[in-house]
Design a protein around this motif. Sequence first.
Motif, PDB file in Angstrom:
ATOM      1  N   PRO A  58       0.844  -1.088   0.207  1.00 34.63           N
ATOM      2  CA  PRO A  58       0.031  -0.078   0.069  1.00 34.63           C
ATOM      3  C   PRO A  58       0.791   1.424   0.121  1.00 34.63           C
ATOM      4  CG  PRO A  58      -0.997  -1.593   1.631  1.00 34.63           C
ATOM      5  CD  PRO A  58       0.315  -2.102   1.094  1.00 34.63           C
ATOM      6  N   GLU A  59       2.019   1.335   0.718  1.00 36.53           N
ATOM      7  CA  GLU A  59       2.726   2.396   0.810  1.00 36.53           C
ATOM      8  C   GLU A  59       3.212   2.902  -0.550  1.00 36.53           C
ATOM      9  OE1 GLU A  59       4.877  -0.973   2.333  1.00 36.53           O
ATOM     10  OE2 GLU A  59       3.123   0.010   2.999  1.00 36.53           O
ATOM     11  N   ARG A  60       3.813   1.869  -1.405  1.00 41.10           N
ATOM     12  CA  ARG A  60       4.402   1.739  -2.443  1.00 41.10           C
ATOM     13  C   ARG A  60       3.132   2.509  -3.520  1.00 41.10           C
ATOM     14  NH1 ARG A  60       7.048   4.059  -6.069  1.00 41.10           N
ATOM     15  NH2 ARG A  60       7.550   2.888  -8.061  1.00 41.10           N
ATOM     16  N   LEU A  61       2.048   1.774  -3.655  1.00 45.82           N
ATOM     17  CA  LEU A  61       0.921   2.180  -4.475  1.00 45.82           C
ATOM     18  C   LEU A  61       0.650   3.745  -4.046  1.00 45.82           C
ATOM     19  CD1 LEU A  61      -0.644   0.701  -6.438  1.00 45.82           C
ATOM     20  CD2 LEU A  61      -2.001   0.329  -4.954  1.00 45.82           C
ATOM     21  N   ARG A  62       0.600   4.466  -3.015  1.00 44.11           N
ATOM     22  CA  ARG A  62       0.285   5.529  -2.492  1.00 44.11           C
ATOM     23  C   ARG A  62       1.506   6.395  -3.250  1.00 44.11           C
ATOM     24  NH1 ARG A  62      -0.093   3.885   2.906  1.00 44.11           N
ATOM     25  NH2 ARG A  62      -2.108   2.785   2.906  1.00 44.11           N
ATOM     26  N   GLU A  63       2.808   6.145  -3.362  1.00 47.66           N
ATOM     27  CA  GLU A  63       3.883   6.723  -3.827  1.00 47.66           C
ATOM     28  C   GLU A  63       3.601   7.009  -5.243  1.00 47.66           C
ATOM     29  OE1 GLU A  63       7.656   5.006  -2.997  1.00 47.66           O
ATOM     30  OE2 GLU A  63       7.391   4.861  -0.829  1.00 47.66           O
ATOM     31  N   VAL A  64       3.247   5.871  -5.938  1.00 48.10           N
ATOM     32  CA  VAL A  64       2.988   5.920  -7.269  1.00 48.10           C
ATOM     33  C   VAL A  64       1.960   6.763  -7.547  1.00 48.10           C
ATOM     34  CG1 VAL A  64       2.007   4.572  -9.347  1.00 48.10           C
ATOM     35  CG2 VAL A  64       3.740   3.502  -7.769  1.00 48.10           C
ATOM     36  N   TYR A  65       0.896   6.683  -6.676  1.00 52.40           N
ATOM     37  CA  TYR A  65      -0.203   7.448  -7.279  1.00 52.40           C
ATOM     38  C   TYR A  65       0.038   9.088  -6.888  1.00 52.40           C
ATOM     39  CZ  TYR A  65      -3.849   4.331  -8.657  1.00 52.40           C
ATOM     40  OH  TYR A  65      -4.535   3.430  -9.611  1.00 52.40           O
ATOM     41  N   GLY A  66       0.702   9.190  -5.978  1.00 49.67           N
ATOM     42  CA  GLY A  66       1.302  10.819  -5.473  1.00 49.67           C
ATOM     43  C   GLY A  66       2.208  11.253  -6.607  1.00 49.67           C
ATOM     44  N   ALA A  67       2.888  10.399  -7.203  1.00 53.17           N
ATOM     45  CA  ALA A  67       3.816  10.717  -8.380  1.00 53.17           C
ATOM     46  C   ALA A  67       2.891  11.192  -9.483  1.00 53.17           C
ATOM     47  CB  ALA A  67       4.971   9.807  -8.487  1.00 53.17           C
ATOM     48  N   TRP A  68       1.864  10.171  -9.803  1.00 54.40           N
ATOM     49  CA  TRP A  68       0.998  10.637 -11.091  1.00 54.40           C
ATOM     50  C   TRP A  68       0.288  11.956 -10.862  1.00 54.40           C
ATOM     51  CZ3 TRP A  68      -1.522   5.082 -11.600  1.00 54.40           C
ATOM     52  CH2 TRP A  68      -0.499   4.148 -12.095  1.00 54.40           C
ATOM     53  N   ALA A  69       0.188  12.168  -9.481  1.00 55.46           N
ATOM     54  CA  ALA A  69      -0.844  13.421  -9.379  1.00 55.46           C
ATOM     55  C   ALA A  69      -0.085  14.397  -9.662  1.00 55.46           C
ATOM     56  CB  ALA A  69      -1.094  13.604  -7.934  1.00 55.46           C
ATOM     57  N   VAL A  70       1.327  14.719  -9.764  1.00 57.74           N
ATOM     58  CA  VAL A  70       1.909  15.846 -10.145  1.00 57.74           C
ATOM     59  C   VAL A  70       2.749  15.564 -11.636  1.00 57.74           C
ATOM     60  CG1 VAL A  70       2.083  16.904  -7.652  1.00 57.74           C
ATOM     61  CG2 VAL A  70       3.790  15.283  -8.752  1.00 57.74           C
ATOM     62  N   ALA A  71       2.696  14.417 -12.108  1.00 59.95           N
ATOM     63  CA  ALA A  71       3.566  14.020 -13.212  1.00 59.95           C
ATOM     64  C   ALA A  71       2.971  15.070 -14.647  1.00 59.95           C
ATOM     65  CB  ALA A  71       3.269  12.609 -13.737  1.00 59.95           C
ATOM     66  N   ASP A  72       4.088  15.214 -15.175  1.00 56.00           N
ATOM     67  CA  ASP A  72       4.086  16.063 -16.573  1.00 56.00           C
ATOM     68  C   ASP A  72       4.039  15.346 -17.630  1.00 56.00           C
ATOM     69  OD1 ASP A  72       6.546  15.614 -16.770  1.00 56.00           O
ATOM     70  OD2 ASP A  72       7.234  17.838 -16.935  1.00 56.00           O
ATOM     71  N   ASP A  73       3.915  13.855 -17.421  1.00 55.13           N
ATOM     72  CA  ASP A  73       4.161  12.774 -18.695  1.00 55.13           C
ATOM     73  C   ASP A  73       2.749  12.121 -18.918  1.00 55.13           C
ATOM     74  OD1 ASP A  73       4.413  11.313 -16.459  1.00 55.13           O
ATOM     75  OD2 ASP A  73       6.024  10.029 -17.469  1.00 55.13           O
ATOM     76  N   ARG A  74       1.588  12.420 -17.880  1.00 55.29           N
ATOM     77  CA  ARG A  74       0.426  11.720 -17.895  1.00 55.29           C
ATOM     78  C   ARG A  74      -0.427  12.569 -17.451  1.00 55.29           C
ATOM     79  NH1 ARG A  74       1.919   6.536 -16.156  1.00 55.29           N
ATOM     80  NH2 ARG A  74       3.959   7.228 -16.263  1.00 55.29           N
ATOM     81  N   LEU A  75      -1.850  12.110 -17.587  1.00 59.67           N
ATOM     82  CA  LEU A  75      -3.034  12.787 -16.693  1.00 59.67           C
ATOM     83  C   LEU A  75      -3.759  11.672 -16.430  1.00 59.67           C
ATOM     84  CD1 LEU A  75      -4.763  15.130 -16.135  1.00 59.67           C
ATOM     85  CD2 LEU A  75      -5.942  14.995 -18.276  1.00 59.67           C
TER      86      LEU A  75
END
Length: 186
Positions: A58-75
């Motif tokens: 779960p902590e890794r998944l939260r990191e991934v989603y947190g990164a996606w929230a601000v990523a400039d290579d995906r929406l």
Amino acid sequence: MSTPFTDKPTLEGELVVLRPIRAEDADVIDRIVAEDPDIAWMTGSVHRRGEAPDPIPPERLREVYGAWAVADDRLVLGVVDRESGDLVGEVVLGDWDEGNRSCGFRTLVGAAGRGRGLGTEATRLVVEHGLRTMGLHRISLEVYAFNDRARHVYEKAGFVHEGTGRDALLLDDAWVDVHYMAVLGD
């Protein structure tokens, strides 16, 4: 450098609200996937129906989603059911090809969001945003041959079948084709 994915909009329809994904949404998406065994085989994440995909802490998944929230290579936008207020899935534009103004699309809508037009509206909203607001020319996707429900949604949103990748997935000891689809803008 600014990309078309820098802006994280909220898109509103009659049935759904698409809002920027957040790190804490990872827990809900993880639960949606865990509670719906169809998701794993429909997305090609497993090779046998009923098999569970490898768990992600779960902590890794939260990191991934947190990164996606601000990523400039995906929406990545969460699909919220207007009726219940619940997060029922996600839509994603990614794999950006700047020179060709194109990207890929994927979606995940859990059981609570199916059969009521939520996935269709979410797909239409994000495709319209990609083509009209972001200035994309092409949005493409892949869908396995057995996933008629998803293919129907994509066709209603304007996607057209462009080709077939033969024997792309081994599922239950049988080979399954993948269909390539895309929608074009101006």
